[in-house]
Design a protein around this motif. Structure first.
Motif, mmCIF file in Angstrom:
data_model
loop_
_atom_site.group_PDB
_atom_site.id
_atom_site.type_symbol
_atom_site.label_atom_id
_atom_site.label_comp_id
_atom_site.label_asym_id
_atom_site.label_seq_id
_atom_site.Cartn_x
_atom_site.Cartn_y
_atom_site.Cartn_z
ATOM 1 N N GLN A 145 -6.869 7.754 4.346
ATOM 2 C CA GLN A 145 -7.962 6.959 4.908
ATOM 3 C C GLN A 145 -7.557 6.304 6.222
ATOM 4 O O GLN A 145 -8.359 6.190 7.159
ATOM 5 C CB GLN A 145 -8.383 5.875 3.908
ATOM 6 C CG GLN A 145 -9.559 5.019 4.386
ATOM 7 C CD GLN A 145 -9.856 3.867 3.446
ATOM 8 O OE1 GLN A 145 -8.946 3.175 2.993
ATOM 9 N NE2 GLN A 145 -11.132 3.667 3.132
ATOM 10 N N LEU A 146 -6.297 5.909 6.313
ATOM 11 C CA LEU A 146 -5.787 5.251 7.511
ATOM 12 C C LEU A 146 -5.431 6.236 8.618
ATOM 13 O O LEU A 146 -5.083 5.823 9.730
ATOM 14 C CB LEU A 146 -4.557 4.406 7.153
ATOM 15 C CG LEU A 146 -4.809 3.183 6.265
ATOM 16 C CD1 LEU A 146 -3.486 2.656 5.707
ATOM 17 C CD2 LEU A 146 -5.527 2.088 7.057
ATOM 18 N N THR A 182 -0.904 -2.292 6.449
ATOM 19 C CA THR A 182 -1.795 -1.670 7.428
ATOM 20 C C THR A 182 -3.226 -1.631 6.910
ATOM 21 O O THR A 182 -4.187 -1.930 7.645
ATOM 22 C CB THR A 182 -1.307 -0.240 7.748
ATOM 23 O OG1 THR A 182 0.057 -0.309 8.182
ATOM 24 C CG2 THR A 182 -2.152 0.401 8.840
ATOM 25 N N TRP A 183 -3.393 -1.264 5.647
ATOM 26 C CA TRP A 183 -4.727 -1.214 5.038
ATOM 27 C C TRP A 183 -5.372 -2.600 5.012
ATOM 28 O O TRP A 183 -6.564 -2.756 5.326
ATOM 29 C CB TRP A 183 -4.601 -0.650 3.624
ATOM 30 C CG TRP A 183 -5.862 -0.681 2.829
ATOM 31 C CD1 TRP A 183 -6.980 0.070 3.023
ATOM 32 C CD2 TRP A 183 -6.132 -1.536 1.709
ATOM 33 N NE1 TRP A 183 -7.936 -0.247 2.073
ATOM 34 C CE2 TRP A 183 -7.433 -1.231 1.260
ATOM 35 C CE3 TRP A 183 -5.399 -2.504 1.030
ATOM 36 C CZ2 TRP A 183 -8.015 -1.884 0.171
ATOM 37 C CZ3 TRP A 183 -5.967 -3.151 -0.044
ATOM 38 C CH2 TRP A 183 -7.267 -2.844 -0.465
ATOM 39 N N LEU A 236 -4.914 5.943 0.450
ATOM 40 C CA LEU A 236 -4.900 4.948 1.519
ATOM 41 C C LEU A 236 -4.297 5.541 2.789
ATOM 42 O O LEU A 236 -4.800 5.326 3.892
ATOM 43 C CB LEU A 236 -4.094 3.718 1.100
ATOM 44 C CG LEU A 236 -4.689 2.800 0.033
ATOM 45 C CD1 LEU A 236 -3.720 1.660 -0.269
ATOM 46 C CD2 LEU A 236 -6.030 2.250 0.491
ATOM 47 N N GLN A 238 -6.472 -3.371 8.653
ATOM 48 C CA GLN A 238 -7.512 -2.507 9.229
ATOM 49 C C GLN A 238 -8.807 -2.454 8.426
ATOM 50 O O GLN A 238 -9.875 -2.237 9.006
ATOM 51 C CB GLN A 238 -6.961 -1.084 9.398
ATOM 52 C CG GLN A 238 -5.858 -0.982 10.436
ATOM 53 C CD GLN A 238 -5.485 0.464 10.738
ATOM 54 O OE1 GLN A 238 -6.177 1.404 10.348
ATOM 55 N NE2 GLN A 238 -4.371 0.651 11.427
ATOM 56 N N HIS A 239 -8.712 -2.638 7.110
ATOM 57 C CA HIS A 239 -9.913 -2.445 6.283
ATOM 58 C C HIS A 239 -10.326 -3.645 5.444
ATOM 59 O O HIS A 239 -11.429 -3.649 4.899
ATOM 60 C CB HIS A 239 -9.715 -1.238 5.359
ATOM 61 C CG HIS A 239 -9.702 0.070 6.078
ATOM 62 N ND1 HIS A 239 -10.845 0.751 6.423
ATOM 63 C CD2 HIS A 239 -8.680 0.816 6.558
ATOM 64 C CE1 HIS A 239 -10.532 1.860 7.065
ATOM 65 N NE2 HIS A 239 -9.217 1.923 7.169
ATOM 66 N N VAL A 240 -9.472 -4.648 5.340
ATOM 67 C CA VAL A 240 -9.824 -5.805 4.512
ATOM 68 C C VAL A 240 -10.029 -7.061 5.357
ATOM 69 O O VAL A 240 -10.633 -8.017 4.902
ATOM 70 C CB VAL A 240 -8.752 -6.046 3.416
ATOM 71 C CG1 VAL A 240 -9.172 -7.145 2.448
ATOM 72 C CG2 VAL A 240 -8.491 -4.757 2.633
#
Length: 203
Positions: free
Chosen positions: A120-121, A85-86, A117, A89-91
């Motif tokens: 943050q998510l 998921t990270w 993480l 959504q973020h990379v």
């Protein structure tokens, strides 16, 4: 507490995930096929899991996880799915690119970083493919769903298997992603493709 060997973590995760969305139990033959390993190697590792108190297995029978094995599997699935998921959504990774990266990172990320993480998510409940993300205390909720092939018509997609990256890219190009509604026409078209493992909301 000694670190758990990577192979042990991988095995219990696969054993648990096999019956997460369907009821057919996993055997050493199915496990060997899923892992791409020789049956003899898998049999030896299953014996090790039994000796460690993580699994129960009778020769030629199904493999079941003990409570300790299930707890370890859920910890690993939480790691894997939060990392996927990270990455999306973020990379900037695509949902078809994250599985292999998560396979590596899940064994290296600390609990502290994983919790960061998660926060943050926004404490997501599902990963990019719709698989449930266990909470830190091991709670996991699998939505009521059935295979698209078994649905009378279409339905809202709740999960798509991530085992075939090329198929994920094709489905995405056709707008078939988690949360999308598959109509009867699309269901009929997809029903003839044995590679497709799409789950939709149960009626």
């Amino acid at each position: 507490m000694a670190a758990t060997p990577t192979a042990v973590e991988d095995y219990v995760k696969v054993i648990y995930a096999h019956t997460e969305w369907q009821p057919v139990p996993i055997t050493t033959g199915l496990l060997a096929s899923r892992l791409g390993l020789a049956a003899s190697s898998v049999t030896e590792m299953v014996k090790k899991l039994v000796a460690l108190g993580l699994a129960v297995h009778e020769p030629y029978g199904a493999i079941d996880l003990t409570p300790d094995g299930t707890a370890l599997a859920l910890r690993m699935l939480r790691r894997h799915r939060l990392i996927e998921t990270w990455l999306v959504q973020h990379v900037g990774y695509g949902w078809d690119e994250v599985h292999d990266e998560a396979e590596v990172l899940e064994h290296a990320v600390s609990d502290r970083l994983l919790d960061a993480l998660d926060a943050q998510l926004g404490f997501p409940s599902r990963d990019p493919h719709g698989d449930p993300i266990p909470t830190a205390d091991g709670t996991v909720t699998v939505p009521a769903a059935l295979l698209l092939a078994d649905a009378a018509a279409g339905g809202r997609v709740v999960r798509i298997s991530d085992r075939d990256p090329e198929l994920l890219r094709t489905l995405e190009s056709e707008g078939i992603v988690v949360g999308a509604v598959v109509d009867a026409r699309q269901r009929a078209a997809l029903g003839g493709d044995a590679r497709v493992s799409i789950w939709v909301e149960a009626p």
